[in-house]
Design a protein around this motif. Structure first.
Motif, short mmCIF file in Angstrom:
data_model
loop_
_atom_site.label_atom_id
_atom_site.label_comp_id
_atom_site.label_asym_id
_atom_site.label_seq_id
_atom_site.Cartn_x
_atom_site.Cartn_y
_atom_site.Cartn_z
N LEU A 131 0.74 -1.36 0.14
CA LEU A 131 -0.36 0.34 0.23
C LEU A 131 0.98 0.96 0.27
N ASN A 132 1.55 1.07 0.41
CA ASN A 132 2.49 2.69 0.78
C ASN A 132 3.58 2.93 -0.04
N ALA A 133 4.19 1.68 -0.70
CA ALA A 133 5.20 1.58 -1.79
C ALA A 133 3.80 2.05 -2.62
N PHE A 134 2.50 2.00 -2.90
CA PHE A 134 2.46 3.04 -4.43
C PHE A 134 1.65 3.98 -4.10
N TYR A 135 1.38 4.06 -2.67
CA TYR A 135 0.52 5.62 -2.24
C TYR A 135 1.44 6.13 -1.85
N ASP A 136 2.74 5.90 -1.74
CA ASP A 136 3.95 7.41 -1.68
C ASP A 136 4.14 7.64 -3.37
N ARG A 137 3.97 7.04 -4.17
CA ARG A 137 4.27 7.62 -5.53
C ARG A 137 3.21 8.51 -6.47
N PHE A 138 1.76 7.35 -5.83
CA PHE A 138 0.55 7.98 -6.98
C PHE A 138 -0.68 8.01 -6.35
N ASP A 139 -1.27 8.71 -6.56
CA ASP A 139 -2.81 8.20 -6.72
C ASP A 139 -3.74 7.53 -7.21
N LEU A 140 -4.67 6.74 -6.58
CA LEU A 140 -5.42 5.87 -7.81
C LEU A 140 -6.84 6.42 -8.08
N VAL A 141 -6.77 7.07 -9.29
CA VAL A 141 -8.07 8.55 -10.10
C VAL A 141 -9.04 7.17 -10.31
N GLN A 142 -10.45 6.93 -9.72
CA GLN A 142 -11.89 6.83 -9.96
C GLN A 142 -12.23 7.92 -10.67
N THR A 143 -12.71 7.34 -11.59
CA THR A 143 -13.90 7.49 -12.91
C THR A 143 -15.13 6.80 -12.99
N ASP A 144 -16.06 7.64 -14.00
CA ASP A 144 -17.36 6.78 -13.96
C ASP A 144 -16.78 5.27 -14.41
N THR A 145 -16.02 4.98 -15.29
CA THR A 145 -16.17 4.18 -15.87
C THR A 145 -14.60 3.14 -15.19
N GLY A 146 -13.48 3.25 -14.52
CA GLY A 146 -13.24 2.88 -14.49
C GLY A 146 -12.75 3.46 -13.06
N GLU A 147 -10.55 2.78 -13.28
CA GLU A 147 -9.46 3.95 -12.36
C GLU A 147 -8.53 3.41 -13.27
N HIS A 148 -8.03 4.64 -12.74
CA HIS A 148 -6.45 4.33 -13.08
C HIS A 148 -4.74 5.26 -12.30
N TRP A 149 -3.86 4.51 -12.27
CA TRP A 149 -2.57 5.32 -11.83
C TRP A 149 -2.38 6.34 -12.10
N ARG A 150 -2.11 7.81 -11.12
CA ARG A 150 -1.41 8.92 -11.47
C ARG A 150 -0.06 9.33 -10.92
N CYS A 151 0.22 10.14 -11.23
CA CYS A 151 1.60 10.08 -10.51
C CYS A 151 1.80 11.14 -9.89
N LYS A 152 2.34 11.16 -9.00
CA LYS A 152 2.07 12.19 -7.77
C LYS A 152 2.82 13.67 -8.40
N THR A 153 4.23 13.28 -9.03
CA THR A 153 4.87 14.15 -9.18
C THR A 153 4.76 15.18 -9.92
N CYS A 154 4.34 13.83 -11.41
CA CYS A 154 4.69 14.26 -12.57
C CYS A 154 3.69 14.41 -13.22
N GLY A 155 2.15 13.55 -12.85
CA GLY A 155 0.75 13.91 -13.21
C GLY A 155 0.84 13.37 -13.95
#
Ligand SMILES: [Zn+2]
Ligand SMILES: [Zn+2]
Length: 189
Positions: A131-155
């Motif tokens: 959990l920490n390894a992922f959420y330190d660097r990324f957000d998990l973005v939820q949309t109406d149709t699914g989800e995807h990762w987004r880098c917290k540093t570069c977007g």
């Protein structure tokens, strides 16, 4: 239909009666201790088990019908009495009145419950590192149709994915570090 002659008649009440009888004995034993921190802790221990037990009492209405109506669990999942009350009974599993059948689901080494609790760890502790390894660097973005990762540093974003129904494990957890192993905008020192 069972009746009063059946040894299993109203067995659900026997289990909680057993717990309350043992607690009453422990309460008496604790009160007999000489005043001090040991006695205080012993009394608190008994009181705490009473508290837990009281949240898992079997409901009985004035027509004599019993039902699972726990404050903190869904007895429908495990029958009546609930697993919590049966688990409390297990505190005194060497007592002659104890019935091993109350906790068959726990004693069976092949059962999921058995394997789970024998791990002696919380689910959080088993998932914490990932959990920490992922959420330190990324957000998990939820949309109406699914989800995807987004880098917290570069977007930077991963491809949108539809989560597998009934799985709480997003593809992004393993996908993000593979697809974005290092961030170009991150100042690694
Ligand atoms: Zn319960
Ligand atoms: Zn990045």
């Amino acid at each position: 239909m069972t009746g009063p002659d059946d040894p299993d008649w109203r067995w659900e009440f026997r289990c909680e009666d057993f717990v309350y009888a043992r607690l009453a004995e422990q309460q008496t034993a604790a009160e007999a201790l000489s005043p001090g921190p040991t006695r205080d802790q012993a009394l608190t221990n008994v009181d705490t088990i009473y508290l837990i037990a009281s949240q898992h009492n079997i409901w009985i209405d004035m027509r004599g019908r019993s039902a699972g109506r726990c404050i903190t669990c869904a007895p429908g999942d495990g029958g009546v009495p609930c697993y919590t009350m049966r688990g409390l009974a297990r505190l005194w599993s060497h007592h002659p009145d104890y019935r091993p059948g109350w906790n068959q689901h726990v004693e069976d080494p092949g059962s999921a419950t058995h394997q789970e609790y024998k791990q002696r760890s919380t689910i959080y502790s088993r998932r914490e590192a990932e959990l920490n390894a992922f959420y330190d660097r990324f957000d998990l973005v939820q949309t109406d149709t699914g989800e995807h990762w987004r880098c917290k540093t570069c977007g930077a974003c991963g491809e949108e994915q539809r989560p597998i129904l009934a799985s709480d494990y997003p593809f992004a957890i393993t996908g993000a570090p593979r697809e974005h192993p290092t961030c170009p905008e991150r100042n690694e020192t």
